[in-house]
Each structure stands twice: as C-alpha cells, then as structure tokens.
Design an enzyme around this catalytic site. Sequence first.
Site, PDB file in Angstrom:
ATOM      1  N   GLU A 278       1.069  -1.453   0.203  1.00 46.94           N
ATOM      2  CA  GLU A 278      -0.243   0.101  -0.123  1.00 46.94           C
ATOM      3  C   GLU A 278       0.558   1.234   0.122  1.00 46.94           C
ATOM      4  O   GLU A 278       0.387   2.170  -0.741  1.00 46.94           O
ATOM      5  CB  GLU A 278      -0.534   0.110   1.139  1.00 46.94           C
ATOM      6  CG  GLU A 278      -1.946  -1.230   1.526  1.00 46.94           C
ATOM      7  CD  GLU A 278      -1.546  -2.636   1.312  1.00 46.94           C
ATOM      8  OE1 GLU A 278      -0.292  -2.709   1.955  1.00 46.94           O
ATOM      9  OE2 GLU A 278      -2.143  -3.352   1.829  1.00 46.94           O
TER      10      GLU A 278
ATOM     11  N   PHE B 133     -11.703  -7.053  13.819  1.00 45.83           N
ATOM     12  CA  PHE B 133     -10.542  -7.890  12.870  1.00 45.83           C
ATOM     13  C   PHE B 133     -10.110  -6.798  12.429  1.00 45.83           C
ATOM     14  O   PHE B 133     -10.856  -6.524  11.335  1.00 45.83           O
ATOM     15  CB  PHE B 133     -11.085  -8.984  12.239  1.00 45.83           C
ATOM     16  CG  PHE B 133      -9.671  -9.319  11.765  1.00 45.83           C
ATOM     17  CD1 PHE B 133      -8.540 -10.139  11.995  1.00 45.83           C
ATOM     18  CD2 PHE B 133      -9.766  -9.653  10.436  1.00 45.83           C
ATOM     19  CE1 PHE B 133      -8.007 -10.373  11.525  1.00 45.83           C
ATOM     20  CE2 PHE B 133      -9.382 -10.069   9.524  1.00 45.83           C
ATOM     21  CZ  PHE B 133      -7.634 -10.667   9.830  1.00 45.83           C
ATOM     22  N   GLN B 134      -9.497  -6.237  12.075  1.00 47.69           N
ATOM     23  CA  GLN B 134      -8.590  -5.338  10.861  1.00 47.69           C
ATOM     24  C   GLN B 134      -8.755  -3.999  11.663  1.00 47.69           C
ATOM     25  O   GLN B 134      -9.171  -3.437  10.051  1.00 47.69           O
ATOM     26  CB  GLN B 134      -8.539  -6.357   9.826  1.00 47.69           C
ATOM     27  CG  GLN B 134      -7.742  -6.984   9.233  1.00 47.69           C
ATOM     28  CD  GLN B 134      -7.508  -7.857   7.820  1.00 47.69           C
ATOM     29  OE1 GLN B 134      -8.370  -7.146   7.013  1.00 47.69           O
ATOM     30  NE2 GLN B 134      -6.143  -8.039   7.585  1.00 47.69           N
TER      31      GLN B 134
ATOM     32  N   LYS C 296     -18.224  -1.126   5.777  1.00 45.23           N
ATOM     33  CA  LYS C 296     -18.041  -2.209   4.707  1.00 45.23           C
ATOM     34  C   LYS C 296     -19.317  -1.810   4.903  1.00 45.23           C
ATOM     35  O   LYS C 296     -19.960  -1.973   3.368  1.00 45.23           O
ATOM     36  CB  LYS C 296     -17.417  -3.185   5.768  1.00 45.23           C
ATOM     37  CG  LYS C 296     -17.706  -4.528   4.906  1.00 45.23           C
ATOM     38  CD  LYS C 296     -17.168  -5.649   4.707  1.00 45.23           C
ATOM     39  CE  LYS C 296     -17.098  -7.013   4.276  1.00 45.23           C
ATOM     40  NZ  LYS C 296     -16.881  -7.975   3.968  1.00 45.23           N
TER      41      LYS C 296
ATOM     42  N   MET D  58      23.971   9.616   2.536  1.00 45.94           N
ATOM     43  CA  MET D  58      23.734  11.113   3.106  1.00 45.94           C
ATOM     44  C   MET D  58      24.012  10.984   4.800  1.00 45.94           C
ATOM     45  O   MET D  58      24.154  11.801   5.474  1.00 45.94           O
ATOM     46  CB  MET D  58      22.766  11.300   2.995  1.00 45.94           C
ATOM     47  CG  MET D  58      21.864  12.352   3.086  1.00 45.94           C
ATOM     48  SD  MET D  58      22.625  13.668   2.651  1.00 45.94           S
ATOM     49  CE  MET D  58      22.144  14.499   1.519  1.00 45.94           C
TER      50      MET D  58
END
Length: 665
Positions: free
Chosen positions: A127, A189-190, A239, A555
Amino acid sequence: MTEQMTGRKGPGPAPSPRDMAARPPHRDGGRTAADQPPAAPAGPQVSQAPAVTPPIVTVPAVTGPAEPPRVAASPATTRATGAQALVYALERVGADVVFGIPGGAILPAYDPLLDSKAIRHILVRHEQGAGHAATGYAQATGRVGVCMATSGPGATNLVTPIADAFLDSVPIVAITGQIPSNLIGTDGFQEADISGITIPITKHNFLVTKAGDIARTIGEAFHVASTGRPGPVLVDIAKDAMQATTEFSWPVAFDLPGYHPVTRPHARQVREAARLISEARRPVLYVGGGVIKARASAQLRELAELTGIPVVTTLMARGAFPDKHPQHLGMPGMHGTVAAVGALQKADLLIALGTRFDDRVTGKLDTFAPGALIVHADIDPAEISKNRRADVPIVGDCREVIADLIAVIRADREQGHRPDLEGWQAQVDSWRTTYPLGYDAPADGSLAPQYVIERIGKIAGPEALYVAGVGQHQMWAAQFIDYEHPGTWINSGGLGTMGFAVPAAMGAKVGRPDATVWAIDGDGCFQMTNQELATCSIEGIPIKVAIINNGSLGMVRQWQTLFYNERYSNTDLHPTDEPKRPTGTRVPDFVKLAEAYGCEGIRCEEPGDVDKAIERAMAIDDRPVVVDFVVHKDAMVWPMVAAGTSNNDIKFARGMAPDWGGSND
Ligand SMILES: Cc1ncc(C[n+]2csc(CCOP(=O)(O)OP(=O)(O)O)c2C)c(N)n1
Ligand SMILES: [Mg+2]
C-alpha cells in the site's frame, strides 16, 4: 459521518473528544489574514438538483498538461449499493486510475470497480507503493491521485505516503475500507482508527458510515484535495455502508461551510509589495513549490524578466523557472548553491512566492536574511509569518498574485521608473561564476555519482521526468540535472521518504505515458519499495531506474564523516568483511533482482560505460529497466550548511567557506 475540518458543522454523530478538541488547525480553513477581503465563494460548488445531463466536476489542474477528456460512464440517478455509488462518484470526479490492494473491508468496492470502463485499477504490491504512486501521478499531471486500501494494516501502510503528500502539498485522495460500523470501537478484526491516526497528516478526512453519504463525500474529498493549498484527503468507508442500498444521484451538493480558500490577492497588499520591489536594491525572488502547484511558471518568468530580479528555486520548485535562464541562481538551502544562499542572506527584499521558509532553506532562523524585508505570498494564510514575519503578507493563488504584481509594476515602469539593480546583479553573478556546482572525479578511476546523474540529465533531456529517492542521490539529482519545465522534477521534499522513487515514478509514468520517466534512486531507498517493479512489469509501465549504488546509506554516512569523526555506525549496506568489494551493494544483486521482476537489468561500473548504459536503457520501452551504477562510496554533497547553523557558514567543499567580497550587510 464524522466531519473533521476546522470550522466544519453539519449533521452526523457527535464528534468524539479526539475529533475536535485536540485537533491541530487544518490548513486553509483555520485563519484568515487580517488584511484580506471577505472570502470569495469556494470553487466549483455543484448544485443539489440532478440535471438531465449532469456536468462532471472537473478537478482543477495545478501543474502539468491540460486535462484529458473525461468519461462519464455512470448514470445520473439510480439505485445503487454504496460501493457502486463510490465507483460512480469516482468516475464523475474524473478519476481514471486507482492504485490499490483489496482486502476484507474494502472488498465491496472492488466488485463494481471490475465493471468500470473509466477507471483503471493498478494492483500494487504494497500500500505504501499505492500512496506514492498516487503522489507521483498527481505531481506529474496536476490531477488528483487516488489510492485504495483495506482497513487495519492496509490503511496504516498508507500513513507514510499520506504524511509525505501532506508535507509536499500534493492532492491525493486515499480511500480505505473500514470494518462494519457496528463493530467500530470494539477492536474488531483489522480495525485501526485510520481517520484518527491521519488527523494531523491530512488536509481533511472523513469517516463514512452511511451509503447515502458516499457520493457526496467523494465529491467533497476531491474538491478539498485539489483546491486552495492542495493536500491529501482520506475517506474511510465502513463496509456496511458500501453494502447497503442507496439512491445515487449526481451532481452532489457540497457541505463544506468552513472551507473557503482565498485565491484573489488583496489589491492594497499587491500595491505595497510592488512599492517595496521598486525601492529594493538587492531583491530576490524566493520561489517555492506553490508556484508549480498554481501553474504560475509563465507569470513568474514574466515578472522576473520585467524586473531583472535574481531567482532562486527551492527543492520543491525545481523546474518552476528554467535552470538555463541567466537570472536563475539555482537552489537555496542546506545543499543549495553559494550564489542562491548568498543572495538570500545579503538581500534587502525577499519576494517569497508559494514557499514556507522551511528550516532546510533558512538554516538557523534568526540569522536568515537578516537585512531583508519580506513579501510573502501564499494561498495558505497559516504559512504567512509562521517562521519569519512578513512585512507584506499576501494571501492568494500565486498565479493571480504574480499577474497582479506584473500589472502594477508594469504601470510603474511605464512612468519611467526603473530601479537600478546592476550592482546587485553583478554581485550575484560573481558568486555564481566563482562558486559553480562541481565535483571531483574519484582518484581510483571509479564512477563519480554526480557524473552518472549529470549524464542521465543530458541524455534524457529536459522533457523527461526525474523522480528521486531520499539521500545524497536526491540532492545530486536536484543539483546536476537542468530542469527547464515545471512538473519534471518529482521528489519527497518535506518528509524525506526513503522508498519514494520507484512507486512515484510508476505513478508519474501512468499519468504521463508518453514521457520518459527516470527514477534516480539510492541503493538504500531502492530496497524499501522495489517490489513495485513487479507491478510495473505486469501492468506495462516501463519506467527506468538508475540505482546510485554507493554501498551505503550515503547521506547518513556523510554526516558521520563530518560530525561523528568518521565512526560509521550501521551505514554500510555491504558486508564489511568483503575487502575486494569496498563499494556497491551486492546483496541483493540488483541486476538479478531486476531480471527476477521481469525488467531489463544493466550494471555499469566504469566511467567510459556510463553513456552506453544510459542509451541502452533509453532504447528499451517495452519493459522497465534497472541500471545498477556502482559508484564511489566517499562522494559527498556540497555545498552544505550544517543543520542548525547559519547560512552564513555555508561551505562549498570540506572546510572551505566562500569569500563574500566584503559584502557583510
Ligand atoms: C524511511 C526513512 N528512513 C530513514 C531515513 C533517514 N535517511 C535519510 S537519507 C538515508 C540514506 C539513504 O541511502 P541511499 O538510498 O543509499 O541514498 P544515498 O544517500 O546513499 O544516495 C537515510 C537512512 C529516511 N529519510 N527515510
Ligand atoms: Mg546509497
């Protein structure tokens, strides 16, 4: 829906304590400069009544080429699931590409997405890649980039690119699925409270729990992301809202009462700025990324040529003014040119346009440009006088501000008034010729990273797009490539996000398929997001990647060289017991890795092979190409103003300070 914008009122559940009380002021809506006239009405408000042939909301472009024609595939009024309404609304606002990964909570949205003829979904591998791709797309085209993820870990993987887009004011809309509304707050969940998590790193965000709110929210999200000071907007959709049935109708009426970005500058402030410009003897146009966002490059050039004032372009503004222009002094800041840094320090007037006096530009703030009056024009009133007090604040869109300045100054010039800047122009010219950007070829005959980057710029030319990672290679890409056009330089300036280059280049190439797109990446950065090369191969996105492989987190190593007595703690990316291979990351083998991803892999280790390698990469257009440039590990980025010190202490090479020619005022 939880309304999360400062000053925002409206129906919906009472905001939770974390929603409102502890909220930092959001951009654009927070504060209005006292000198500004009443706010102009917000941009394209769309009426409630569904028309027979509904207009499509056009998203104002901020940079890049003109808008492509939009496809209006969806019906104007119909029964639809919330998920269908989401897809229809995305089509209506002109989204043509969505970068994302499905999962349980966002799954309802992926079903109607399959039927959309107007929207291409690109299945990324992480993602974070989706978020940076949306940013690369937005930076390359000026349109809103879109990314999509599921709840919980999918959404939290978007946090870095959202923060990145926030600091660089990039218009993206992130759509996340949320667990069903009856489970929110139960540690389902999630479940992750992504709208809470992203409050301080979004321009605005929404939690949508009703199917009937989805289409309007998408319209609002695109409007907020792309107007005023652009920025990321998150739309988190439960959802069950996507599964419920609703009436989809378009156009939608926005409900954004607190959001009225001011684009028209106040005439009195413009006149006052013009007066200071006509009185100044050592003025500098200090140009930031806002000029690119406002598509104001042509106006900037006109203003610069009308007045003869020297120009500096910040890291985010590279390309806003042609590098080859004789008035251009280059980039200011920590790794800016001596001429640009010196001009700011010695100026008696800074005309700051779409820029925010970032600490990387100002150095130690109380020693920055000590003798300068400040004209500061920005579309976001919260930026004005944030770090340095403005003598003349101007709130407005840079294009309009500059156009108005030109009109007033031109009228003044027609009266015969022409300030004498010759002494100042000669002074900055002498700094430019005495202290040009440069580098030494390594004594052992190995590759200088600056040379590689310079050659890529020369061979690919100013029409190509260049996307950088973060580190030394980024600074060299900003310094050693000539940018002649806005939108050709894309980087992570504000957040400094390693891993930005490959996915952002992917997004840029999707947005500008006809352009050559080079990602100039570090061996460290590349290892953070190179999996998107699989996406590029499979989706037919032929980007070119130059890995500037110095075998280290260069760097950071440079700071260890300069400030930690050459104690190299954890910056080598190759095994330290490998004496025959002092440079270049070999684990993984980038050529084999490229091939494993279906890309062309090329290795280049000799200066004499650099052009051949670049030309070979340029000739391949049917798949992505990765060139592993194995470069010397000790090259350093110069000039440099050490963090926290004064710009007056700039060094153009180790231990070497410029001679300002007795000009110490
Ligand atoms: C995600 C992230 N982690 C850590 C850093 C700190 N950091 C800045 S530059 C840099 C080194 C980058 O190494 P590389 O990609 O090889 O580029 P180089 O400097 O060698 O050109 C690091 C670790 C960062 N900017 N971003
Ligand atoms: Mg490196």
